[in-house]
Design an enzyme around this catalytic site. Sequence first.
Site, PDB file in Angstrom:
ATOM      1  CB  SER A 165     -31.176  42.110 -11.355  1.00 42.52           C
ATOM      2  OG  SER A 165     -32.213  42.922 -10.843  1.00 42.52           O
ATOM      3  CE1 TYR A 202     -34.897  38.095 -13.103  1.00 41.81           C
ATOM      4  CE2 TYR A 202     -34.985  39.770 -11.387  1.00 41.81           C
ATOM      5  CZ  TYR A 202     -34.660  39.388 -12.681  1.00 41.81           C
ATOM      6  OH  TYR A 202     -34.101  40.297 -13.541  1.00 41.81           O
ATOM      7  CG  ASP A 205     -32.875  26.012 -23.733  1.00 40.58           C
ATOM      8  OD1 ASP A 205     -32.495  26.793 -22.826  1.00 40.58           O
ATOM      9  OD2 ASP A 205     -33.688  25.100 -23.531  1.00 40.58           O
ATOM     10  CB  THR A 213     -37.520  44.787 -21.202  1.00 44.67           C
ATOM     11  OG1 THR A 213     -37.606  44.151 -19.914  1.00 44.67           O
ATOM     12  CG2 THR A 213     -36.241  45.581 -21.287  1.00 44.67           C
ATOM     13  CE  LYS A 233     -31.369  38.018 -13.409  1.00 44.44           C
ATOM     14  NZ  LYS A 233     -30.670  38.002 -14.693  1.00 44.44           N
ATOM     15  CG  ASP A 279     -33.844  35.114 -27.828  1.00 41.40           C
ATOM     16  OD1 ASP A 279     -33.635  36.228 -27.300  1.00 41.40           O
ATOM     17  OD2 ASP A 279     -34.817  34.381 -27.504  1.00 41.40           O
TER      18      ASP A 279
HETATM   19  N1  LIG Z   1     -35.998  44.633 -17.488  1.00 43.71           N
HETATM   20  C1  LIG Z   1     -35.530  44.820 -16.274  1.00 43.71           C
HETATM   21  O1  LIG Z   1     -36.098  45.592 -15.482  1.00 43.71           O
HETATM   22  C2  LIG Z   1     -34.287  44.097 -15.834  1.00 43.71           C
HETATM   23  C3  LIG Z   1     -33.655  44.558 -14.678  1.00 43.71           C
HETATM   24  C4  LIG Z   1     -32.506  43.904 -14.235  1.00 43.71           C
HETATM   25  C5  LIG Z   1     -32.002  42.824 -14.938  1.00 43.71           C
HETATM   26  N2  LIG Z   1     -32.637  42.386 -16.058  1.00 43.71           N
HETATM   27  C6  LIG Z   1     -32.051  41.234 -16.757  1.00 43.71           C
HETATM   28  O2  LIG Z   1     -31.767  41.577 -18.089  1.00 43.71           O
HETATM   29  C7  LIG Z   1     -31.783  40.402 -18.894  1.00 43.71           C
HETATM   30  C8  LIG Z   1     -32.629  40.662 -20.134  1.00 43.71           C
HETATM   31  O3  LIG Z   1     -33.973  40.863 -19.742  1.00 43.71           O
HETATM   32  P1  LIG Z   1     -34.985  41.843 -20.496  1.00 43.71           P
HETATM   33  O4  LIG Z   1     -35.523  42.742 -19.492  1.00 43.71           O
HETATM   34  O5  LIG Z   1     -34.353  42.372 -21.720  1.00 43.71           O
HETATM   35  O6  LIG Z   1     -36.133  40.790 -20.832  1.00 43.71           O
HETATM   36  P2  LIG Z   1     -36.752  40.245 -22.192  1.00 43.71           P
HETATM   37  O7  LIG Z   1     -37.799  39.285 -21.775  1.00 43.71           O
HETATM   38  O8  LIG Z   1     -37.088  41.369 -23.086  1.00 43.71           O
HETATM   39  O9  LIG Z   1     -35.522  39.464 -22.855  1.00 43.71           O
HETATM   40  C9  LIG Z   1     -35.102  38.182 -22.438  1.00 43.71           C
HETATM   41  C10 LIG Z   1     -34.673  37.408 -23.675  1.00 43.71           C
HETATM   42  O10 LIG Z   1     -34.125  36.150 -23.246  1.00 43.71           O
HETATM   43  C11 LIG Z   1     -34.614  35.146 -24.118  1.00 43.71           C
HETATM   44  N3  LIG Z   1     -34.588  33.847 -23.442  1.00 43.71           N
HETATM   45  C12 LIG Z   1     -35.421  33.395 -22.451  1.00 43.71           C
HETATM   46  N4  LIG Z   1     -35.095  32.129 -22.121  1.00 43.71           N
HETATM   47  C13 LIG Z   1     -34.019  31.789 -22.893  1.00 43.71           C
HETATM   48  C14 LIG Z   1     -33.235  30.612 -23.013  1.00 43.71           C
HETATM   49  N5  LIG Z   1     -33.500  29.514 -22.271  1.00 43.71           N
HETATM   50  N6  LIG Z   1     -32.220  30.601 -23.890  1.00 43.71           N
HETATM   51  C15 LIG Z   1     -31.958  31.697 -24.654  1.00 43.71           C
HETATM   52  N7  LIG Z   1     -32.683  32.814 -24.615  1.00 43.71           N
HETATM   53  C16 LIG Z   1     -33.697  32.865 -23.730  1.00 43.71           C
HETATM   54  C17 LIG Z   1     -36.031  35.582 -24.473  1.00 43.71           C
HETATM   55  O11 LIG Z   1     -36.520  34.945 -25.621  1.00 43.71           O
HETATM   56  C18 LIG Z   1     -35.840  37.087 -24.617  1.00 43.71           C
HETATM   57  O12 LIG Z   1     -35.503  37.442 -25.947  1.00 43.71           O
HETATM   58  C19 LIG Z   1     -32.330  39.283 -18.005  1.00 43.71           C
HETATM   59  O13 LIG Z   1     -31.253  38.510 -17.521  1.00 43.71           O
HETATM   60  C20 LIG Z   1     -32.988  40.033 -16.863  1.00 43.71           C
HETATM   61  O14 LIG Z   1     -33.032  39.288 -15.691  1.00 43.71           O
HETATM   62  C21 LIG Z   1     -33.771  43.008 -16.515  1.00 43.71           C
END
Ligand SMILES: NC(=O)c1ccc[n+]([C@@H]2O[C@H](COP(=O)([O-])OP(=O)(O)OC[C@H]3O[C@@H](n4cnc5c(N)ncnc54)[C@H](O)[C@@H]3O)[C@@H](O)[C@H]2O)c1
Length: 256
Positions: A140, A153, A62, A188, A157, A36
């Site tokens: 997504s 976004y 990153d 989240t 996706k 992360d």
């Molecule tokens: N929460 C939702 O409703 C949802 C729905 C569909 C898809 N998603 C996808 O699920 C995945 C996780 O999202 P989440 O909801 O758990 O969000 P979140 O913000 O809780 O987690 C995202 C994580 O990615 C890390 N991150 C951000 N930029 C980064 C980088 N450059 N390098 C490494 N790590 C990095 C952040 O520090 C964080 O820990 C994402 O790809 C998001 O698009 C989420």
Amino acid sequence: MKFDKKTVVITGAGSGIGRACALEFAQQGATTVIADINFESAEETVSMIKKRSGVAHAVKTDVSDPESVKGLVDFTLKINGEIHVLVNNAGIQINKTVELTGFEEWNKQMSINVGGVFLCSKFFLPHLKKTKGNIVSMSSMNGFFAEPDCAGYCATKAAIIGLTRAMAIDHGHEGIRVNCICPGYIDTGLAEGYFQSQPDPAQSRKDAGKLHALWRIGKPEEVARVVTFLASDHASFVTGSAYIVDGGFGSGLPPK
Ligand SMILES: NC(=O)c1ccc[n+]([C@@H]2O[C@H](COP(=O)([O-])OP(=O)(O)OC[C@H]3O[C@@H](n4cnc5c(N)ncnc54)[C@H](O)[C@@H]3O)[C@@H](O)[C@H]2O)c1
């Protein structure tokens, strides 16, 4: 257990869905690598796993930076010498229309959400070939359905779905499976950010639940259980798929 003696890398595992994936893989016997950009939160995930007697290692990564991803590969190979599963989960969501999205914002979101999948897959593929491992990326339901105020976004996706299919075709003959998951709203920080960007955040959160047939938003562990299924031998004939885990998104009309 399904993932005994397997090494699993999960990007963005410091919170939300990635953390839930890490906990689930560790619970099923995997050695987990928690990558992360936020090292403190990655370490928190590690300590949660260790408290449950699991195996985890944190590494600041990153995913949009090639040198950082190469560092993640080196770090991973130093642990057990191999990798079996890559979960490309890290992502950000910029809640703006195209008109309001700045050029830098556009590039940043593209380079983390799509570039991150590209770079991690590119640099882990030579090692996944040796173990006939597999990749699961986080797309997504926005890869299929657009919603207001998150145009870039949605584009990222949809791109992940295309990249998944292309990688599955290129690497299937090498025994590598490549899939992605399309979650609905999951509870989240990222989803909360979207609600907060709307004129009435509380109402937006409430309405979001009703966009799903199940009339609620999902929990990170409900996605994580599907990720571990796809990454396991139980899904041995599943590749190139965009696996929908969305509580029936788009069919949540009020009952008659
Ligand atoms: N929460 C939702 O409703 C949802 C729905 C569909 C898809 N998603 C996808 O699920 C995945 C996780 O999202 P989440 O909801 O758990 O969000 P979140 O913000 O809780 O987690 C995202 C994580 O990615 C890390 N991150 C951000 N930029 C980064 C980088 N450059 N390098 C490494 N790590 C990095 C952040 O520090 C964080 O820990 C994402 O790809 C998001 O698009 C989420």
